[in-house]
Design an enzyme around this catalytic site. Sequence first.
Site, PDB file in Angstrom:
ATOM      1  N   THR A  17     -26.846  -9.911   9.178  1.00  0.00           N
ATOM      2  CA  THR A  17     -27.569  -9.542   7.956  1.00  0.00           C
ATOM      3  C   THR A  17     -26.622  -8.795   7.020  1.00  0.00           C
ATOM      4  O   THR A  17     -25.881  -7.898   7.443  1.00  0.00           O
ATOM      5  CB  THR A  17     -28.790  -8.673   8.305  1.00  0.00           C
ATOM      6  OG1 THR A  17     -29.604  -9.437   9.196  1.00  0.00           O
ATOM      7  CG2 THR A  17     -29.585  -8.302   7.073  1.00  0.00           C
ATOM      8  N   HIS A  73     -13.516  -0.326  -0.521  1.00  0.00           N
ATOM      9  CA  HIS A  73     -13.329   1.134  -0.621  1.00  0.00           C
ATOM     10  C   HIS A  73     -12.016   1.561  -1.261  1.00  0.00           C
ATOM     11  O   HIS A  73     -11.800   2.735  -1.519  1.00  0.00           O
ATOM     12  CB  HIS A  73     -13.483   1.795   0.759  1.00  0.00           C
ATOM     13  CG  HIS A  73     -12.361   1.529   1.711  1.00  0.00           C
ATOM     14  ND1 HIS A  73     -11.405   2.477   1.986  1.00  0.00           N
ATOM     15  CD2 HIS A  73     -12.041   0.441   2.450  1.00  0.00           C
ATOM     16  CE1 HIS A  73     -10.561   1.975   2.881  1.00  0.00           C
ATOM     17  NE2 HIS A  73     -10.928   0.743   3.171  1.00  0.00           N
ATOM     18  N   ASN A  89       0.800  -1.224   0.000  1.00  0.00           N
ATOM     19  CA  ASN A  89       0.000   0.000   0.000  1.00  0.00           C
ATOM     20  C   ASN A  89       0.833   1.274   0.000  1.00  0.00           C
ATOM     21  O   ASN A  89       0.398   2.306  -0.490  1.00  0.00           O
ATOM     22  CB  ASN A  89      -0.950   0.004   1.204  1.00  0.00           C
ATOM     23  CG  ASN A  89      -0.264  -0.374   2.497  1.00  0.00           C
ATOM     24  OD1 ASN A  89       0.400  -1.394   2.573  1.00  0.00           O
ATOM     25  ND2 ASN A  89      -0.399   0.443   3.506  1.00  0.00           N
ATOM     26  N   CYS A 123      -3.030   5.308   7.994  1.00  0.00           N
ATOM     27  CA  CYS A 123      -3.181   5.053   9.433  1.00  0.00           C
ATOM     28  C   CYS A 123      -2.099   5.757  10.235  1.00  0.00           C
ATOM     29  O   CYS A 123      -2.306   6.134  11.372  1.00  0.00           O
ATOM     30  CB  CYS A 123      -3.086   3.563   9.731  1.00  0.00           C
ATOM     31  SG  CYS A 123      -4.131   2.609   8.658  1.00  0.00           S
ATOM     32  N   SER A 145     -10.753  -5.204   0.182  1.00  0.00           N
ATOM     33  CA  SER A 145     -11.575  -4.108   0.712  1.00  0.00           C
ATOM     34  C   SER A 145     -12.206  -3.370  -0.457  1.00  0.00           C
ATOM     35  O   SER A 145     -11.486  -2.968  -1.386  1.00  0.00           O
ATOM     36  CB  SER A 145     -10.697  -3.104   1.465  1.00  0.00           C
ATOM     37  OG  SER A 145     -10.915  -3.202   2.839  1.00  0.00           O
TER      38      SER A 145
HETATM   39  N1  PLP Z   1      -4.167  -4.207   3.812  1.00  0.00           N
HETATM   40  C1  PLP Z   1      -3.724  -3.246   3.011  1.00  0.00           C
HETATM   41  C2  PLP Z   1      -2.593  -3.516   2.078  1.00  0.00           C
HETATM   42  C3  PLP Z   1      -4.308  -1.991   3.069  1.00  0.00           C
HETATM   43  O1  PLP Z   1      -3.853  -1.015   2.253  1.00  0.00           O
HETATM   44  C4  PLP Z   1      -5.371  -1.763   3.963  1.00  0.00           C
HETATM   45  C5  PLP Z   1      -5.959  -0.417   4.085  1.00  0.00           C
HETATM   46  O2  PLP Z   1      -5.234   0.576   4.142  1.00  0.00           O
HETATM   47  C6  PLP Z   1      -5.805  -2.813   4.766  1.00  0.00           C
HETATM   48  C7  PLP Z   1      -5.182  -4.032   4.675  1.00  0.00           C
HETATM   49  C8  PLP Z   1      -6.953  -2.650   5.725  1.00  0.00           C
HETATM   50  O3  PLP Z   1      -8.124  -2.429   5.002  1.00  0.00           O
HETATM   51  P1  PLP Z   1      -9.476  -1.908   5.711  1.00  0.00           P
HETATM   52  O4  PLP Z   1      -9.086  -0.787   6.586  1.00  0.00           O
HETATM   53  O5  PLP Z   1     -10.342  -1.518   4.586  1.00  0.00           O
HETATM   54  O6  PLP Z   1     -10.033  -3.044   6.490  1.00  0.00           O
END
Ligand code: PLP
Length: 699
Positions: A247, A211, A161, A336, A209
């Site tokens: 649900t 989003h 990421n 984060c 994920s």
């Molecule tokens: N793993 C990776 C590589 C991510 O980039 C992220 C989100 O930043 C996550 C896990 C966690 O995803 P979420 O916060 O949508 O559960």
Amino acid sequence: MHTEIYMDANATTAVLAQAAHQAQHTMRALFGNPSSAHCSGLQARRLLDQARARAARLLGTGAGRLMFVSGATEGIQTAVLSGLCAARERRDSGHTGADLLLYGATEHKAVPESLAHWNQVLGLRLQLRAIPVDRRGLHDLQALRAMAPQAAMVCTMAANNETGVVSDLAGIEAALQHSTACWLVDCVQALGKLRLNLSATRIDYAAFSGHKLYAPKGTGLLYVRDGAPFTPLLAGGGQEQGNRSGTENMAGIAALASVLEALEDGYSFRQPAALAAFRDRLADSLRAAFPGLVFNTPFGHALPTTLNFSVPGFSSKEMLDLFDAAGVRVSAGSACSAARAQPSYVLEAMGLPAWQTESAVRMSFGPAADETFIDAACQRIANCGGALRSSGLLPPGAAIAPADGVFQLHCGDACSWLIADAASRCCIVIDPLADLLDRLVATIEGHDYQVLAVLGTRAGLAPVRAALALRLGARLQTSDPSCDGAGWPNAAAADAALADGTRVATLRLGPRWIARLPHAAANVYLLGVCVGDAVDTSAVQFAFTGHEAGTLPVDPTLAHRLAPVLQPRTLLCPALDPQGMIAASLDAAQPGDAEAHAMELAPNEIDGFLLAHPGTLLVDVREDFEFLASPPRSWEGPQSVNVPMGRLADQIARWRLAEPGALVFVCRSGNRSERAAACLRRLGHAQAWHMGGGLAMAG
Ligand code: PLP
């Protein structure tokens, strides 16, 4: 209108228009519970089945399970719980030896934290161990192969990421050939960017994920290989074939399905080659805007949608502030950790030098980006470079108007000071810090100052002073043999008397004088303005005492020594300022005083406040480069000025002479402006306010 250029797609994305529409339609018209037996329920069930079938097709899940979850963190949780329950069963049935939990050193925190959590909750006492990565961010497959036989679970990611580095999943699979470990692959950043055919691999679990690819937050998928151990995280009504009770989030699932449909249609999103061309254009713009910029990962094995770079001499935070001011949303490392000023652990694991890990900026976009968006981003990047050049911080500098007075430069808990005289283009540096050398040199060269002296208020600064002297070359006008141990140039000094009659050595800096007061191992320096051509020590404007802000009197002997020569309002300029207090004075309130805190104005209160307090001065405390990169703002009525935090002490000294009316401080997020207003209040200016939430909340 100054539109936002959102370049933080690896953190999250806006919801695709058709996906938002689908979510709304589902909430309004297809709101049935898919577990209900009536027609509304059947309609919802059909939607759910179709969404799952589409996802299964796209990800190649074969006979494996595919369940809708709330996001990757839940998927990772479920996978880890499943893998660790299986490890416990194996251990309970007498199989020992697999006592390692392996995870990639650059993994998202969701992975090692989940491993540690469930390891503890299940009382397994397995050992967590990071799989090292090389300089390119790729897993050390030899190390993995060596550890694999002892592993109960192995967690790696498909793409990183922060850097976009794409893992060698085939290589990892080969390294796990003789291992019985469960294998989790975090596929969050791969969705929509890498082709996946999960059932053709040995991967046991894959988490996604929604989003990160234009679906709403709270949506996600977990793939579990046919035959892989599985323990549900959520038990209850047995939804998702008993794999995940609760649900279903039907609106989110409908939106996610709509995104997957766009992905499947082949024309809604750009293909990798087009994305790589976008990335190359952005990279060219970045190189042109920021001389010396380095990319922290080679593009060859990274997602084409992620650029991670560092600009020498600028922290991640400064670059983020600059881009944000220009309306370009980027991130320092992962979202984060963006609020914390910490070096990137991902780049640290790759063995990059400290300056790169502390300066890293991540720029990421999604596969829905188009030419117009990239054109606008390139233009803004150029503007950001221009803003740094115009503020004298990047070569080749524009002709910069020489600044005058006192500058505070902060780095971590400590600060350096620079006192400049615009007319003679001369300056003096006090307490240079190693981490600020680049910035000091850029400021001095950018403003074309000659340096009369480099002074220290504490022992131990000699090596940094020497390093700065070396960088300054002929700009430094004093040579060491004529200086005392703290850098005071004896040869240039003249004698003068302080208010209590003590005779001290003074230097002239244009209309200012600076006096040395020897103390302990170093010196205290006093700064004032001449009257006519004479040193007038009856008004000491600033004292540089080497103390920590908010702790005066540090040293009773020093306090005793200073009492007769300082005025109650002399600004005491610290060498250590961990709380960002800027400056204090002998008559200042204590930091904890309630008065210093009752000062926030909500953005919607500002107009009323300005009406009630005509003549209010609105003070933008962002850096010059942020101010220069921002679109002009139309504040109604009041005067407004830009006083970066580093110039606030200087401005306070001027305000103390002129007694301004109400002051309202503003900045990007409300943090700096709060510190500025608190400082003014502590110094006795009761009419100091700040805009809570900052310009970000003002729209
Ligand atoms: N793993 C990776 C590589 C991510 O980039 C992220 C989100 O930043 C996550 C896990 C966690 O995803 P979420 O916060 O949508 O559960």
